[in-house]
Design a protein around this motif. Sequence first.
Motif, PDB file in Angstrom:
ATOM      1  N   PHE A 104       3.969   0.893 -10.150  1.00  0.00           N
ATOM      2  CA  PHE A 104       2.925   0.498 -11.099  1.00  0.00           C
ATOM      3  C   PHE A 104       3.487   0.147 -12.468  1.00  0.00           C
ATOM      4  CE2 PHE A 104       0.311   3.624  -8.436  1.00  0.00           C
ATOM      5  CZ  PHE A 104      -0.108   2.629  -7.577  1.00  0.00           C
ATOM      6  N   GLU A 105       4.734  -0.310 -12.518  1.00  0.00           N
ATOM      7  CA  GLU A 105       5.342  -0.699 -13.789  1.00  0.00           C
ATOM      8  C   GLU A 105       5.274  -2.219 -13.946  1.00  0.00           C
ATOM      9  OE1 GLU A 105       6.031   1.960 -15.561  1.00  0.00           O
ATOM     10  OE2 GLU A 105       5.552   3.118 -13.775  1.00  0.00           O
ATOM     11  N   ASN A 106       5.830  -2.724 -15.029  1.00  0.00           N
ATOM     12  CA  ASN A 106       5.814  -4.168 -15.283  1.00  0.00           C
ATOM     13  C   ASN A 106       7.099  -4.806 -14.763  1.00  0.00           C
ATOM     14  OD1 ASN A 106       3.284  -4.375 -16.927  1.00  0.00           O
ATOM     15  ND2 ASN A 106       4.405  -2.933 -18.195  1.00  0.00           N
ATOM     16  N   ALA A 107       7.328  -4.715 -13.472  1.00  0.00           N
ATOM     17  CA  ALA A 107       8.553  -5.237 -12.881  1.00  0.00           C
ATOM     18  C   ALA A 107       8.217  -6.176 -11.733  1.00  0.00           C
ATOM     19  CB  ALA A 107       9.446  -4.087 -12.405  1.00  0.00           C
ATOM     20  N   ILE A 108       9.218  -6.917 -11.263  1.00  0.00           N
ATOM     21  CA  ILE A 108       8.948  -8.024 -10.340  1.00  0.00           C
ATOM     22  C   ILE A 108       8.620  -7.552  -8.928  1.00  0.00           C
ATOM     23  CG2 ILE A 108      10.401  -9.587 -11.659  1.00  0.00           C
ATOM     24  CD1 ILE A 108      12.563  -9.284  -9.566  1.00  0.00           C
ATOM     25  N   ASN A 109       8.926  -6.310  -8.578  1.00  0.00           N
ATOM     26  CA  ASN A 109       8.671  -5.836  -7.218  1.00  0.00           C
ATOM     27  C   ASN A 109       7.473  -4.897  -7.126  1.00  0.00           C
ATOM     28  OD1 ASN A 109      10.881  -7.179  -5.933  1.00  0.00           O
ATOM     29  ND2 ASN A 109      12.270  -5.654  -6.792  1.00  0.00           N
ATOM     30  N   ASP A 110       6.669  -4.849  -8.175  1.00  0.00           N
ATOM     31  CA  ASP A 110       5.570  -3.887  -8.210  1.00  0.00           C
ATOM     32  C   ASP A 110       4.315  -4.418  -7.519  1.00  0.00           C
ATOM     33  OD1 ASP A 110       7.224  -2.244  -9.591  1.00  0.00           O
ATOM     34  OD2 ASP A 110       6.346  -2.610 -11.548  1.00  0.00           O
ATOM     35  N   VAL A 111       3.340  -3.520  -7.342  1.00  0.00           N
ATOM     36  CA  VAL A 111       2.037  -3.905  -6.793  1.00  0.00           C
ATOM     37  C   VAL A 111       1.385  -4.897  -7.767  1.00  0.00           C
ATOM     38  CG1 VAL A 111      -0.253  -3.091  -6.127  1.00  0.00           C
ATOM     39  CG2 VAL A 111       1.773  -1.693  -5.626  1.00  0.00           C
ATOM     40  N   PRO A 112       0.927  -6.056  -7.303  1.00  0.00           N
ATOM     41  CA  PRO A 112       0.363  -7.082  -8.210  1.00  0.00           C
ATOM     42  C   PRO A 112      -1.055  -6.723  -8.640  1.00  0.00           C
ATOM     43  CG  PRO A 112       0.260  -7.862  -5.954  1.00  0.00           C
ATOM     44  CD  PRO A 112       0.987  -6.531  -5.899  1.00  0.00           C
ATOM     45  N   MET A 113      -1.198  -5.735  -9.509  1.00  0.00           N
ATOM     46  CA  MET A 113      -2.512  -5.216  -9.870  1.00  0.00           C
ATOM     47  C   MET A 113      -3.340  -6.227 -10.655  1.00  0.00           C
ATOM     48  SD  MET A 113      -1.739  -1.213 -10.768  1.00  0.00           S
ATOM     49  CE  MET A 113      -0.522  -1.564 -12.030  1.00  0.00           C
ATOM     50  N   THR A 114      -2.685  -7.042 -11.491  1.00  0.00           N
ATOM     51  CA  THR A 114      -3.430  -8.044 -12.246  1.00  0.00           C
ATOM     52  C   THR A 114      -4.105  -9.034 -11.311  1.00  0.00           C
ATOM     53  OG1 THR A 114      -1.861  -7.836 -14.086  1.00  0.00           O
ATOM     54  CG2 THR A 114      -3.268  -9.797 -14.052  1.00  0.00           C
ATOM     55  N   SER A 115      -3.370  -9.487 -10.313  1.00  0.00           N
ATOM     56  CA  SER A 115      -3.932 -10.421  -9.337  1.00  0.00           C
ATOM     57  C   SER A 115      -5.053  -9.776  -8.530  1.00  0.00           C
ATOM     58  CB  SER A 115      -2.827 -10.913  -8.396  1.00  0.00           C
ATOM     59  OG  SER A 115      -3.347 -11.714  -7.364  1.00  0.00           O
TER      60      SER A 115
ATOM     61  N   SER B 262      11.903   6.821   1.426  1.00  0.00           N
ATOM     62  CA  SER B 262      10.935   7.546   0.602  1.00  0.00           C
ATOM     63  C   SER B 262      10.397   6.675  -0.526  1.00  0.00           C
ATOM     64  CB  SER B 262      11.585   8.812   0.026  1.00  0.00           C
ATOM     65  OG  SER B 262      12.062   9.657   1.055  1.00  0.00           O
ATOM     66  N   SER B 263      11.262   5.868  -1.131  1.00  0.00           N
ATOM     67  CA  SER B 263      10.830   4.975  -2.203  1.00  0.00           C
ATOM     68  C   SER B 263       9.875   3.917  -1.669  1.00  0.00           C
ATOM     69  CB  SER B 263      12.047   4.304  -2.858  1.00  0.00           C
ATOM     70  OG  SER B 263      12.886   5.253  -3.465  1.00  0.00           O
ATOM     71  N   TYR B 264      10.193   3.386  -0.490  1.00  0.00           N
ATOM     72  CA  TYR B 264       9.311   2.376   0.105  1.00  0.00           C
ATOM     73  C   TYR B 264       7.943   2.964   0.426  1.00  0.00           C
ATOM     74  CZ  TYR B 264       7.383  -1.033   3.322  1.00  0.00           C
ATOM     75  OH  TYR B 264       6.549  -1.936   3.930  1.00  0.00           O
ATOM     76  N   GLU B 265       7.913   4.226   0.847  1.00  0.00           N
ATOM     77  CA  GLU B 265       6.637   4.878   1.123  1.00  0.00           C
ATOM     78  C   GLU B 265       5.775   4.943  -0.141  1.00  0.00           C
ATOM     79  OE1 GLU B 265       4.930   6.120   3.744  1.00  0.00           O
ATOM     80  OE2 GLU B 265       6.411   5.084   4.979  1.00  0.00           O
ATOM     81  N   ARG B 266       6.402   5.207  -1.291  1.00  0.00           N
ATOM     82  CA  ARG B 266       5.649   5.234  -2.546  1.00  0.00           C
ATOM     83  C   ARG B 266       5.103   3.848  -2.872  1.00  0.00           C
ATOM     84  NH1 ARG B 266       6.469   9.349  -6.315  1.00  0.00           N
ATOM     85  NH2 ARG B 266       6.591   7.861  -8.042  1.00  0.00           N
ATOM     86  N   LEU B 267       5.927   2.832  -2.677  1.00  0.00           N
ATOM     87  CA  LEU B 267       5.491   1.459  -2.947  1.00  0.00           C
ATOM     88  C   LEU B 267       4.355   1.048  -2.024  1.00  0.00           C
ATOM     89  CD1 LEU B 267       5.873  -1.337  -4.298  1.00  0.00           C
ATOM     90  CD2 LEU B 267       7.634  -1.812  -2.579  1.00  0.00           C
ATOM     91  N   TRP B 268       4.499   1.325  -0.738  1.00  0.00           N
ATOM     92  CA  TRP B 268       3.491   0.897   0.225  1.00  0.00           C
ATOM     93  C   TRP B 268       2.200   1.702   0.064  1.00  0.00           C
ATOM     94  CZ3 TRP B 268       2.120  -3.193   2.279  1.00  0.00           C
ATOM     95  CH2 TRP B 268       1.281  -3.244   3.392  1.00  0.00           C
ATOM     96  N   GLU B 269       2.333   2.976  -0.294  1.00  0.00           N
ATOM     97  CA  GLU B 269       1.121   3.755  -0.544  1.00  0.00           C
ATOM     98  C   GLU B 269       0.358   3.187  -1.737  1.00  0.00           C
ATOM     99  OE1 GLU B 269      -0.467   8.308  -1.471  1.00  0.00           O
ATOM    100  OE2 GLU B 269       1.687   7.881  -1.453  1.00  0.00           O
ATOM    101  N   GLY B 270       1.088   2.768  -2.770  1.00  0.00           N
ATOM    102  CA  GLY B 270       0.440   2.148  -3.915  1.00  0.00           C
ATOM    103  C   GLY B 270      -0.321   0.895  -3.520  1.00  0.00           C
ATOM    104  N   ARG B 271       0.268   0.091  -2.621  1.00  0.00           N
ATOM    105  CA  ARG B 271      -0.428  -1.123  -2.182  1.00  0.00           C
ATOM    106  C   ARG B 271      -1.637  -0.776  -1.320  1.00  0.00           C
ATOM    107  NH1 ARG B 271      -3.314  -4.302  -1.743  1.00  0.00           N
ATOM    108  NH2 ARG B 271      -3.164  -6.546  -1.359  1.00  0.00           N
ATOM    109  N   ARG B 272      -1.537   0.262  -0.493  1.00  0.00           N
ATOM    110  CA  ARG B 272      -2.685   0.675   0.316  1.00  0.00           C
ATOM    111  C   ARG B 272      -3.831   1.164  -0.571  1.00  0.00           C
ATOM    112  NH1 ARG B 272       1.067   3.472   3.707  1.00  0.00           N
ATOM    113  NH2 ARG B 272       0.286   5.421   2.837  1.00  0.00           N
TER     114      ARG B 272
END
Length: 329
Positions: free
Chosen positions: A288-299, A65-75
């Motif tokens: 979407f936090e400032n952590a090392i495994n988050d979606v790279p939004m700045t890039s 479930s957590s991975y789904e949230r992460l991958w949805e954010g990247r999508r």
Amino acid sequence: MYTAREIKPGIVLSFAWKTLLFFFCYSAALCGISAWSGVTLGFSFVPIGLIGTAVAFYVGFKNNSSYERLWEGRRIWGSIVNASRTWGALTCTYIQSDDTGEGSVKARLIHRHIAYVNAVRIQLRSKSVWNDLNTVEHQVVEKQHITADQSLPDMLRRFLPEEEAAYYGQRKNPATHIMRAQANDLDEEFRAGRIKELFYFHMMNLVQEFYNQQGAAERIKNFPFPRQYAYFSKVFVWLFITALPFGLINEFAKLGNPYIWLAVPSYIVIAWVFHTMEIVGDTSENPFENAINDVPMTSICRTIEIDLREMLRETDIPAPVTAVNNILM
């Protein structure tokens, strides 16, 4: 986002050293008491094994479930990139205004859109009540002095006129109002006959698409991973970790008193595996936090900026954001 193929041992130890030390001291103390007192501090491994099986299924569900949230954010951000390129192409191709240069309608629509995606990024990285920003994940970023964001007012002034930037800075949701201004400009261009009806329709559909993707990202940001799943997952893992050495001591004691000490390394390995499974799920809950495994939004925002400004044939183009110590923000 961590970009290297393998995670460096130093980062793994920064997550694990405290718990590994606890696992060692806890199991060594129980083994020492059993060895020196002659009384085996243990019981049958069968109930512990059943608990471990149940915990593994539960933690697996949480991690999926957590991975789904992460991958949805990247999508979501992938969709924003695609729609942004389409926005730039349609703006540069179909807006027929006579003015040119930095003050042109095309440049205004492009620069305002770059401000929009960066405003979404900064809003998503704001602190939430339920997020712990003192985790090792965040500390790794801070120790390596990796900057993910500039302030919202500074960012707005970089792409927008001072008065317009000040107006958006006073709104509770600046990104929403920036996109509304885009729609207003499109409507003015259409009424003035500088954009055809078909192309106006397509670009307004893009405005709707940006709102849809922004709303999807805000849904992940503002609705936490259900606490009942996150909390009891941690409780069950630690219940298993606490009971595990008693079962291991009982099993190794059957081989003879000296073999009791084999329970220490066995316990450390098994407990570390279950604890790490729990931590992996925790670090994927909020992408979407400032952590090392988050979606790279700045890039991603920089990629959008480069693509759109090149469509305007601008020359002062910033460089892509690169990973710092294998961390891409």
